[in-house]
Design a protein around this motif. Structure first.
Motif, mmCIF file in Angstrom:
data_model
loop_
_atom_site.group_PDB
_atom_site.id
_atom_site.type_symbol
_atom_site.label_atom_id
_atom_site.label_comp_id
_atom_site.label_asym_id
_atom_site.label_seq_id
_atom_site.Cartn_x
_atom_site.Cartn_y
_atom_site.Cartn_z
ATOM 1 N N ILE A 184 34.002 36.195 77.709
ATOM 2 C CA ILE A 184 32.665 36.679 77.511
ATOM 3 C C ILE A 184 31.828 36.565 78.902
ATOM 4 O O ILE A 184 31.834 35.327 79.462
ATOM 5 N N ILE A 186 28.552 36.608 81.135
ATOM 6 C CA ILE A 186 27.171 36.645 81.104
ATOM 7 C C ILE A 186 26.454 36.790 82.683
ATOM 8 O O ILE A 186 26.943 35.882 83.430
ATOM 9 N N PRO A 202 21.979 31.417 83.119
ATOM 10 C CA PRO A 202 23.029 31.757 82.341
ATOM 11 C C PRO A 202 23.466 30.670 81.449
ATOM 12 O O PRO A 202 24.293 30.641 80.535
ATOM 13 N N ARG A 246 25.735 33.857 87.129
ATOM 14 C CA ARG A 246 26.846 34.450 86.180
ATOM 15 C C ARG A 246 27.487 32.896 85.462
ATOM 16 O O ARG A 246 27.420 31.993 85.876
ATOM 17 N N GLU A 248 30.743 32.284 82.466
ATOM 18 C CA GLU A 248 31.951 32.846 81.491
ATOM 19 C C GLU A 248 32.499 32.114 80.691
ATOM 20 O O GLU A 248 32.658 30.793 80.699
ATOM 21 N N MET A 272 26.622 37.406 70.536
ATOM 22 C CA MET A 272 26.754 37.329 72.113
ATOM 23 C C MET A 272 25.399 38.338 72.553
ATOM 24 O O MET A 272 24.747 37.982 73.527
ATOM 25 N N ALA A 276 22.047 36.995 74.251
ATOM 26 C CA ALA A 276 21.704 37.315 75.655
ATOM 27 C C ALA A 276 20.279 38.084 75.799
ATOM 28 O O ALA A 276 19.324 37.884 76.756
ATOM 29 N N ALA A 283 25.337 40.486 78.327
ATOM 30 C CA ALA A 283 26.612 39.847 78.325
ATOM 31 C C ALA A 283 27.580 40.917 77.777
ATOM 32 O O ALA A 283 27.177 41.931 77.142
#
Length: 396
Positions: A184, A186, A202, A246, A248, A272, A276, A283
């Protein structure tokens, strides 16, 4: 129960296994492993060939039904911490799942099998497969290279360090899980740590997603449907005073049922996107379906169980439970009937699970593994295919 000539293979198998353990290689990098297997088989008088890039195939026996037996040969990207004198000499690479033992046992099968196949028409196709630990798995490459051509049945084994040494078992039907991976990504808006109001951080988005996704299994999936969703890595930022742009997440999903698998993917996407959006971030879900479930065919499971009880004793058999682990032997079983079985190899000196940096197993079980593998191959050759098995072979 184990004949003297097979028990006598133990020193060779220990030597082979420890050589491989000392020199592990990752999936599709098994060039030295391949050379070792080729040279060992040629020294036995066999004529092996290369397949699957870094794999090996050898046929033993005369014309007749062909039964495939497989060992996986790759290691894992783990730094070994074992105090043993044959520990890995390759930094960051280790045989932490028993594939070195699988390879040594199949070499042992190659050593003794000719004397058994002299008595019956039929062939064993022994394959040493790369990259079981590396998606999408070496089985697919081996299949594309034709290892299933003419094969009527398949079999393979996996050492299990948590099962009592010398116990053997398999499960009819579904034995292992669908094994999937996801990322994922972001996207927020970075900035100075002293001015969070000018950013879209994030990290809170990631934290909220982690908590929300834990409810997918507990609140969105029927409790009678076994499933696992594990977030195994969360990464973002590197400075004390900077908000990153960012983040992840990485993880795995394990299921036995395809409908449950698809529902989890749908719920993950909803969680998700909703999370977001709440924070003003963006995302993206990258979901990769991995190995399918290992599904043992009923007839071949019964043949195998009879072999174990006849040649090792009824007290050796153990009913194994379904496991959430993934295994690319599933691809062979999708195209040919067969059985994938477990050999207990617990060693109390090494109370560590598979994929642990100090994993090890009881080498004393390897002759039993060879003996049962030989007898399974012979039984699979002798036993005529059922009509359903024949159709499966013709249509694959």
């Amino acid at each position: 129960m184990i004949p003297d000539n097979i028990q006598a293979l133990a020193p060779n198998m220990v030597q082979w296994r420890r050589h491989l353990h000392t020199h592990p290689e990752l999936g599709y990098e098994e060039y030295d492993t391949q050379k070792f297997i080729l040279s060992t088989l040629r020294a036995m008088g066999h004529h092996p060939i290369v397949a699957g890039d870094t794999g090996v195939v050898v046929d033993i026996g005369t014309d007749g039904p062909i039964v495939l037996a497989r060992a996986d040969i790759d290691a894992l990207p783990i730094e070994e911490e074992s105090p043993i004198d044959y520990r890995s000499r390759r930094e960051g690479v280790m045989h932490a799942c028993g594939h070195d033992g699988h390879t040594a046992m199949l070499l042992g099968v190659a050593q003794v099998l000719p004397q058994f196949l002299d008595k019956i028409p039929g062939r064993a196709r022994l394959i040493f497969q790369p990259a079981e630990e590396r998606h999408p798995g070496g089985a697919l490459k081996m299949i594309r290279d034709g290892v299933l051509d003419g094969v009527i049945r398949v079999t393979g084994l996996h050492l299990q360090s948590e099962l009592p040494a010398g116990k053997i078992g398999a499960r009819p039907g579904v034995q292992s899980a669908n094994s999937d991976r996801f990322d994922i990504l972001i996207e927020g808006k970075g900035g100075h740590g002293s001015a969070p109001h000018h950013t879209i951080d994030p990290i809170p988005v990631m934290a909220q997603m982690i908590m929300a996704m834990q409810t997918i299994i507990s609140r969105q999936i029927n409790p009678t449907d076994a499933a696992v969703l594990t977030i195994s890595a969360a990464q973002s930022g590197s400075a004390y005073n900077a908000i990153p742009s960012r983040a992840e997440l990485k993880g795995t999903v394990r299921t036995f049922n395809q409908d449950v698998q698809n529902r989890i993917i749908e719920q993950m996407r909803q969680v998700m996107e909703g999370t977001a959006e709440t924070f003003g971030a963006h995302a993206e879900l990258q979901y990769r379906k991995g190995y399918p479930s290992v599904v043992n065919s009923q007839e071949e499971w019964k043949i195998f169980k009879d072999v174990v009880e006849k040649f090792a004793g009824r007290d050796v058999w153990i009913d194994v439970e379904q496991r959430m682990g993934g295994e690319d032997f599933a691809y062979y079983l999708q195209q040919r009937p067969g059985v994938f079985w477990n050999l207990g190899a617990h060693d109390p000196r090494y109370p560590y699970p598979h994929h642990h940096s100090q994993f090890n197993f009881a080498e004393s079980v390897m002759p039993l593994g060879v003996w049962i593998m030989v007898q399974t191959i012979l039984a699979f050759i002798r036993e005529p295919l059922s009509p359903s098995g024949a159709r499966q072979t013709e249509n694959s």
